[in-house]
Design a protein around this motif. Structure first.
Motif, PDB file in Angstrom:
ATOM      1  N   GLY A  75       0.787  -1.224   0.000  1.00 32.42           N
ATOM      2  CA  GLY A  75       0.000   0.000   0.000  1.00 32.42           C
ATOM      3  C   GLY A  75       0.820   1.275   0.000  1.00 32.42           C
ATOM      4  N   SER A  76       2.070   1.224  -0.421  1.00 34.97           N
ATOM      5  CA  SER A  76       2.917   2.422  -0.420  1.00 34.97           C
ATOM      6  C   SER A  76       2.764   3.202  -1.722  1.00 34.97           C
ATOM      7  CB  SER A  76       4.383   2.035  -0.196  1.00 34.97           C
ATOM      8  OG  SER A  76       4.546   1.563   1.129  1.00 34.97           O
ATOM      9  N   THR A  77       3.148   4.475  -1.683  1.00 35.43           N
ATOM     10  CA  THR A  77       3.062   5.349  -2.848  1.00 35.43           C
ATOM     11  C   THR A  77       4.412   6.004  -3.084  1.00 35.43           C
ATOM     12  OG1 THR A  77       0.714   5.794  -2.457  1.00 35.43           O
ATOM     13  CG2 THR A  77       1.912   7.377  -3.825  1.00 35.43           C
ATOM     14  N   ILE A  78       4.913   5.862  -4.308  1.00 37.22           N
ATOM     15  CA  ILE A  78       6.157   6.501  -4.742  1.00 37.22           C
ATOM     16  C   ILE A  78       5.743   7.493  -5.821  1.00 37.22           C
ATOM     17  CG2 ILE A  78       8.467   6.135  -5.671  1.00 37.22           C
ATOM     18  CD1 ILE A  78       7.866   4.666  -2.974  1.00 37.22           C
ATOM     19  N   ARG A  79       5.804   8.790  -5.522  1.00 36.37           N
ATOM     20  CA  ARG A  79       5.190   9.791  -6.390  1.00 36.37           C
ATOM     21  C   ARG A  79       6.113  10.983  -6.645  1.00 36.37           C
ATOM     22  NH1 ARG A  79       0.567  11.292  -3.420  1.00 36.37           N
ATOM     23  NH2 ARG A  79      -0.571   9.658  -4.491  1.00 36.37           N
ATOM     24  N   SER A  80       6.217  11.356  -7.912  1.00 34.99           N
ATOM     25  CA  SER A  80       6.845  12.619  -8.344  1.00 34.99           C
ATOM     26  C   SER A  80       8.309  12.746  -7.923  1.00 34.99           C
ATOM     27  CB  SER A  80       6.045  13.819  -7.828  1.00 34.99           C
ATOM     28  OG  SER A  80       4.743  13.789  -8.353  1.00 34.99           O
ATOM     29  N   ASN A  81       9.046  11.649  -8.016  1.00 31.47           N
ATOM     30  CA  ASN A  81      10.475  11.669  -7.700  1.00 31.47           C
ATOM     31  C   ASN A  81      11.301  11.611  -8.979  1.00 31.47           C
ATOM     32  OD1 ASN A  81      10.408  11.238  -4.632  1.00 31.47           O
ATOM     33  ND2 ASN A  81       9.087   9.612  -5.407  1.00 31.47           N
ATOM     34  N   ASN A  82      12.541  12.059  -8.883  1.00 33.35           N
ATOM     35  CA  ASN A  82      13.529  11.882  -9.932  1.00 33.35           C
ATOM     36  C   ASN A  82      14.491  10.810  -9.426  1.00 33.35           C
ATOM     37  OD1 ASN A  82      15.310  12.114 -12.034  1.00 33.35           O
ATOM     38  ND2 ASN A  82      16.183  14.051 -11.353  1.00 33.35           N
ATOM     39  N   ILE A 101       3.131   3.511  -8.063  1.00 33.59           N
ATOM     40  CA  ILE A 101       4.357   4.151  -8.533  1.00 33.59           C
ATOM     41  C   ILE A 101       3.918   5.094  -9.637  1.00 33.59           C
ATOM     42  CG2 ILE A 101       6.591   3.758  -9.643  1.00 33.59           C
ATOM     43  CD1 ILE A 101       6.525   0.914  -8.349  1.00 33.59           C
ATOM     44  N   GLU A 102       3.941   6.412  -9.365  1.00 31.03           N
ATOM     45  CA  GLU A 102       3.310   7.337 -10.300  1.00 31.03           C
ATOM     46  C   GLU A 102       4.034   8.672 -10.398  1.00 31.03           C
ATOM     47  OE1 GLU A 102      -0.563   7.287  -8.511  1.00 31.03           O
ATOM     48  OE2 GLU A 102       0.008   8.710  -6.947  1.00 31.03           O
ATOM     49  N   TRP A 103       4.051   9.198 -11.627  1.00 31.99           N
ATOM     50  CA  TRP A 103       4.552  10.534 -11.949  1.00 31.99           C
ATOM     51  C   TRP A 103       6.035  10.720 -11.637  1.00 31.99           C
ATOM     52  CZ3 TRP A 103       0.006  12.287  -8.596  1.00 31.99           C
ATOM     53  CH2 TRP A 103      -1.199  12.035  -9.235  1.00 31.99           C
ATOM     54  N   ASN A 104       6.790   9.653 -11.664  1.00 32.86           N
ATOM     55  CA  ASN A 104       8.235   9.723 -11.431  1.00 32.86           C
ATOM     56  C   ASN A 104       8.986   9.859 -12.751  1.00 32.86           C
ATOM     57  OD1 ASN A 104       8.352   8.949  -8.428  1.00 32.86           O
ATOM     58  ND2 ASN A 104       7.117   7.313  -9.324  1.00 32.86           N
ATOM     59  N   ILE A 105      10.192  10.407 -12.678  1.00 37.13           N
ATOM     60  CA  ILE A 105      11.137  10.387 -13.782  1.00 37.13           C
ATOM     61  C   ILE A 105      12.228   9.404 -13.378  1.00 37.13           C
ATOM     62  CG2 ILE A 105      12.789  11.705 -15.150  1.00 37.13           C
ATOM     63  CD1 ILE A 105      11.060  14.208 -14.483  1.00 37.13           C
ATOM     64  N   ILE A 106      12.368   8.325 -14.147  1.00 38.23           N
ATOM     65  CA  ILE A 106      13.266   7.236 -13.784  1.00 38.23           C
ATOM     66  C   ILE A 106      14.234   7.044 -14.952  1.00 38.23           C
ATOM     67  CG2 ILE A 106      13.391   4.805 -13.122  1.00 38.23           C
ATOM     68  CD1 ILE A 106      10.386   5.164 -12.231  1.00 38.23           C
ATOM     69  N   THR A 128       7.831   8.606 -16.506  1.00 38.42           N
ATOM     70  CA  THR A 128       8.711   8.717 -17.657  1.00 38.42           C
ATOM     71  C   THR A 128       9.945   7.877 -17.339  1.00 38.42           C
ATOM     72  OG1 THR A 128       7.902  10.936 -18.177  1.00 38.42           O
ATOM     73  CG2 THR A 128      10.035  10.292 -19.117  1.00 38.42           C
ATOM     74  N   VAL A 129      10.169   6.834 -18.151  1.00 34.42           N
ATOM     75  CA  VAL A 129      11.218   5.854 -17.868  1.00 34.42           C
ATOM     76  C   VAL A 129      12.155   5.825 -19.082  1.00 34.42           C
ATOM     77  CG1 VAL A 129      11.687   3.479 -17.180  1.00 34.42           C
ATOM     78  CG2 VAL A 129       9.518   4.543 -16.527  1.00 34.42           C
ATOM     79  N   THR A 130      13.379   6.335 -18.922  1.00 35.18           N
ATOM     80  CA  THR A 130      14.281   6.469 -20.059  1.00 35.18           C
ATOM     81  C   THR A 130      15.708   6.031 -19.732  1.00 35.18           C
ATOM     82  OG1 THR A 130      14.833   8.761 -19.494  1.00 35.18           O
ATOM     83  CG2 THR A 130      12.988   8.435 -20.975  1.00 35.18           C
ATOM     84  N   ASN A 131      16.383   5.560 -20.770  1.00 29.58           N
ATOM     85  CA  ASN A 131      17.824   5.270 -20.714  1.00 29.58           C
ATOM     86  C   ASN A 131      18.215   4.265 -19.633  1.00 29.58           C
ATOM     87  OD1 ASN A 131      18.493   7.055 -22.894  1.00 29.58           O
ATOM     88  ND2 ASN A 131      18.140   8.740 -21.475  1.00 29.58           N
ATOM     89  N   ASN A 132      17.443   3.189 -19.521  1.00 28.90           N
ATOM     90  CA  ASN A 132      17.750   2.063 -18.647  1.00 28.90           C
ATOM     91  C   ASN A 132      17.903   0.829 -19.538  1.00 28.90           C
ATOM     92  OD1 ASN A 132      16.923   3.465 -15.953  1.00 28.90           O
ATOM     93  ND2 ASN A 132      15.161   3.745 -17.277  1.00 28.90           N
ATOM     94  N   THR A 133      18.510  -0.240 -19.048  1.00 28.70           N
ATOM     95  CA  THR A 133      18.564  -1.465 -19.848  1.00 28.70           C
ATOM     96  C   THR A 133      17.152  -1.990 -20.084  1.00 28.70           C
ATOM     97  OG1 THR A 133      20.725  -1.999 -18.926  1.00 28.70           O
ATOM     98  CG2 THR A 133      19.533  -3.789 -20.002  1.00 28.70           C
ATOM     99  N   ILE A 134      16.384  -2.143 -19.015  1.00 26.49           N
ATOM    100  CA  ILE A 134      14.963  -2.486 -19.105  1.00 26.49           C
ATOM    101  C   ILE A 134      14.187  -1.355 -18.444  1.00 26.49           C
ATOM    102  CG2 ILE A 134      13.133  -4.088 -18.414  1.00 26.49           C
ATOM    103  CD1 ILE A 134      15.202  -6.325 -18.409  1.00 26.49           C
ATOM    104  N   GLY A 135      13.178  -0.835 -19.133  1.00 26.74           N
ATOM    105  CA  GLY A 135      12.377   0.246 -18.564  1.00 26.74           C
ATOM    106  C   GLY A 135      11.518  -0.245 -17.411  1.00 26.74           C
ATOM    107  N   ILE A 136      10.593  -1.171 -17.714  1.00 21.18           N
ATOM    108  CA  ILE A 136       9.695  -1.746 -16.704  1.00 21.18           C
ATOM    109  C   ILE A 136       9.782  -3.257 -16.818  1.00 21.18           C
ATOM    110  CG2 ILE A 136       7.309  -1.944 -15.913  1.00 21.18           C
ATOM    111  CD1 ILE A 136       6.832   0.863 -17.159  1.00 21.18           C
ATOM    112  N   TYR A 137      10.123  -3.923 -15.708  1.00 21.05           N
ATOM    113  CA  TYR A 137      10.341  -5.370 -15.684  1.00 21.05           C
ATOM    114  C   TYR A 137       9.419  -5.991 -14.649  1.00 21.05           C
ATOM    115  CZ  TYR A 137      13.337  -9.606 -15.949  1.00 21.05           C
ATOM    116  OH  TYR A 137      13.839 -10.861 -16.152  1.00 21.05           O
ATOM    117  N   LEU A 138       8.509  -6.850 -15.111  1.00 20.88           N
ATOM    118  CA  LEU A 138       7.609  -7.588 -14.225  1.00 20.88           C
ATOM    119  C   LEU A 138       8.021  -9.040 -14.316  1.00 20.88           C
ATOM    120  CD1 LEU A 138       4.199  -6.008 -15.351  1.00 20.88           C
ATOM    121  CD2 LEU A 138       5.732  -5.232 -13.521  1.00 20.88           C
TER     122      LEU A 138
END
Length: 188
Positions: A75-82, A101-106, A128-138
């Motif tokens: 139930g945690s929220t990670i919001r608007s971080n760089n 996990i919302e509105w972050n720049i990763i 916004t998820v940029t310049n990583n090996t994998i953007g989103i990994y489930l």
């Protein structure tokens, strides 16, 4: 250390060289995302969350093994971080559920967002998820996560789903990646 459950901690602008462990239900909010920086100096996780219903917002989180590590947090929220320049993951989840996990720049991490091992019912949206090996990994026995409205670009894999079932992937913008959506050993 001196905070109690359900406290809000407001952090003024500045650079803080430390590793933070959150083991109480807290709301951590920064004065300004660009100028309130937690820097692990390349040692360990920048921010490790071990409690439920924690909110982290408006920080720059950098130079750790993992930027934010959700360890059994629900139930945690990670919001608007760089979240940037972390060795392994910008955000990683392990046995964590019902988090937002919302509105972050990763950017510029090993993996952008990596949810694994029984991470279920989480929402990843409007990041916004940029310049990583994998953007989103489930991966690995998780499922029923929602990935919606993200901009995922300039990663080798934009979204990678591996041994993960019943996820909803919708309305994302995936560009300039070798693989936009890569699915293996997954159903539903």
């Amino acid at each position: 250390k001196h905070a109690s459950d359900n406290d809000t901690i407001f952090v003024f602008s500045g650079t803080y060289y430390e590793n933070v462990v959150v083991n109480k239900t807290l709301c951590l909010t920064a004065e300004n995302r660009e100028d309130t920086i937690i820097d692990a100096r390349g040692i360990g996780d920048v921010l490790r969350i071990e409690a439920d219903n924690v909110t982290v917002s408006n920080f720059t989180i950098r130079y750790g093994d993992n930027g934010i590590y959700l360890s059994g947090s629900h139930g945690s929220t990670i919001r608007s971080n760089n979240i940037t320049k972390n060795r392994y993951n910008g955000i990683t989840g392990y046995s964590s559920t019902f988090s937002n996990i919302e509105w972050n720049i990763i950017s510029n991490n090993g993996y952008g967002i990596n949810l694994a091992h029984y991470c279920k019912e989480n929402t990843i949206q409007e990041n916004t998820v940029t310049n990583n090996t994998i953007g989103i990994y489930l991966r690995a026995d998780q499922g029923n996560n929602t990935v919606q409205g993200n901009i995922v670009q300039n990663n080798q894999f934009a979204i990678d789903i591996h041994f993960s079932n019943g996820n909803n992937i919708m309305d994302n913008v995936l560009t300039n990646s070798e693989y936009c959506i890569y699915i293996t050993s997954s159903t539903g």
